[in-house]
Write a protein that holds these residues in place. Sequence first.
Motif, PDB file in Angstrom:
ATOM      1  N   LEU A  59       0.771  -1.039   0.092  1.00 22.91           N
ATOM      2  CA  LEU A  59       0.028  -0.068  -0.066  1.00 22.91           C
ATOM      3  C   LEU A  59       0.926   1.384  -0.010  1.00 22.91           C
ATOM      4  O   LEU A  59       0.598   2.243  -0.880  1.00 22.91           O
ATOM      5  CB  LEU A  59      -0.952   0.045   1.347  1.00 22.91           C
ATOM      6  N   LEU A  60       1.841   1.279   1.038  1.00 23.35           N
ATOM      7  CA  LEU A  60       2.509   2.693   0.930  1.00 23.35           C
ATOM      8  C   LEU A  60       4.006   2.626   0.174  1.00 23.35           C
ATOM      9  O   LEU A  60       4.485   3.568  -0.140  1.00 23.35           O
ATOM     10  CB  LEU A  60       2.916   2.666   2.431  1.00 23.35           C
ATOM     11  N   MET A  61       4.203   1.368  -0.532  1.00 17.75           N
ATOM     12  CA  MET A  61       5.544   1.476  -1.150  1.00 17.75           C
ATOM     13  C   MET A  61       5.202   0.770  -2.656  1.00 17.75           C
ATOM     14  O   MET A  61       5.616   1.536  -3.784  1.00 17.75           O
ATOM     15  CB  MET A  61       6.376   0.637  -0.776  1.00 17.75           C
ATOM     16  N   GLY A  62       4.478  -0.102  -3.123  1.00 16.38           N
ATOM     17  CA  GLY A  62       4.159  -0.891  -4.265  1.00 16.38           C
ATOM     18  C   GLY A  62       3.389   0.075  -5.121  1.00 16.38           C
ATOM     19  O   GLY A  62       3.573   0.407  -6.363  1.00 16.38           O
ATOM     20  N   LEU A  63       2.169   0.582  -4.616  1.00 15.69           N
ATOM     21  CA  LEU A  63       1.263   1.401  -5.286  1.00 15.69           C
ATOM     22  C   LEU A  63       1.713   2.589  -5.684  1.00 15.69           C
ATOM     23  O   LEU A  63       1.720   2.955  -7.040  1.00 15.69           O
ATOM     24  CB  LEU A  63      -0.251   1.628  -4.708  1.00 15.69           C
ATOM     25  N   PRO A  64       2.268   3.437  -4.719  1.00 10.12           N
ATOM     26  CA  PRO A  64       2.820   4.621  -5.256  1.00 10.12           C
ATOM     27  C   PRO A  64       4.067   4.497  -6.291  1.00 10.12           C
ATOM     28  O   PRO A  64       4.191   5.441  -7.209  1.00 10.12           O
ATOM     29  CB  PRO A  64       3.405   5.291  -3.802  1.00 10.12           C
ATOM     30  N   GLY A  65       4.800   3.387  -6.136  1.00  4.78           N
ATOM     31  CA  GLY A  65       6.248   3.178  -6.992  1.00  4.78           C
ATOM     32  C   GLY A  65       5.700   3.012  -8.229  1.00  4.78           C
ATOM     33  O   GLY A  65       6.296   3.528  -9.316  1.00  4.78           O
TER      34      GLY A  65
END
Length: 504
Positions: A59-65
Amino acid sequence: MNNVCIVLAILIYLAALLIMGVSFAKENNTVDDYYLGGRKLGPFVTAMSAEASDMSSWLLMGLPGVAYASGVCDVFWTALGLGIGTYVNWLFVAKRLRKYSEKNNSVTVPDFFERRFKDKSHALLLISSLIIVVFFIPYVGSGFAACGKLFSTLFGLDYSIAMLASAAIIVGYTATGGFLAASTTDFVQSIIMTIALISVVGFGLHAVGGVDAVSTYSMSLDGYISLLGMHDFATGTRVSYGGIITIISTMAWGLGYFGMPHILLRFMAIENPEKIKLSRRISTVWVFIAMAIAIFIGVMTRTMVHVGAIEELADSERGIIAIAQKLSETGLPQAFLAGIILAGILACTMSTCDSQMLAASSSVSENIIHETLGVQLSEHMQMVLARVVLIVISAVGIFIARDPNSSVFMIVSFAWAGFGAAFGPIMLLALFWKRANKYGAIAGMLGGGAMVFIWKFLIKPLGGVFGIYELLPGFIVALVLCVVVSLVTPAPEKEIVDEFNSVS
């Protein structure tokens, strides 16, 4: 001094988790308490712990990435599929599974499959337990690795030391407090994750000059905010996303929810089935909002790089870390808030990891050692065994996570497909089709799980139309096999049909 504030915030958070784990230890008087919390979860804890254990650091790393790297198209369709899957799972599966699992006294997902189909051979129990172990132990290892990478990046610690320390904390509160500790800490972690998302957006918008600045720059990148294309930063041009087949494949992530043991256990553990509607509303609203904010953070991070607020990211998934570090440079209160944001990344990972450890531990200690192998122990010794198995599973996960270059998100994607294909169709048919039998369930479970491996390693490399996510063909194969084999083999006994009808 700023780093001290960051470390202090993270240490307070980690200490709180351990305290909660110890405080729930006295609540675990039986194995049912340890693995299912005595079916005493309230609607808010059920909703938020289910979603916190679902989201992970993705949620905090994969999606924004992904949004940062190529635009909103891929993450939009993924998030839409996951959001719909969340809602449908709560709407159709949650209440019926809660009642059915209490009716046949199931404590784990393999328990439910065996008792639903009255499989006295224990074949279903053993197969489903082994599937959980095969997919969850690497999943646990990926969680330990994610925590280790975060600490080593932030503070320059040796990766192995950082990973071991993270694993010790997760194992500590989970082994002592069991399911209630994992669920309650997941609830707290969902709050930390929410604070992190809001704080990052607030600071980022202040740094770039508001939403208009993000919108203007994003619109200038051809295909960046399209739902049918992506932006190629190497050439500065728009590229096609791949059409309807690619969209369906991406949205198929949502099918995984029907087979996720750590989420299904939350449904089985809620205290009052009539409160599931409230849990459904809370979880669905939170999931859609959280994923939308996470996607926006990726887009906003790209704008922050453009205006010079942060440097170009060497790793697209480290955007929130970079923003938190920049926030910490603006003052001591902000440094403490940056620590909370970084704790939010830990929360994403830990909330998934603890649930997976419990699910894998229950499969080994209860379903394989106690039920399949017939090892009889006193209640006290069953509790001891449960904790020992959890620690052993964690040790294997630590061994898997020893390589700092291991790919966290490839493991997550593959495990999600494995559970979705092997368990999802069987769970739906077990709950809603009374003609389903144990032969169909076994065939579907084995076929769906095998297809995930076959498609991933043999068919997907061919490319083209075969490049779809392995969950979709695996799910279809399992569904077809279960239906066909059930129809060509003897119908379920009257006892099974009567129990099915009584739950209806």
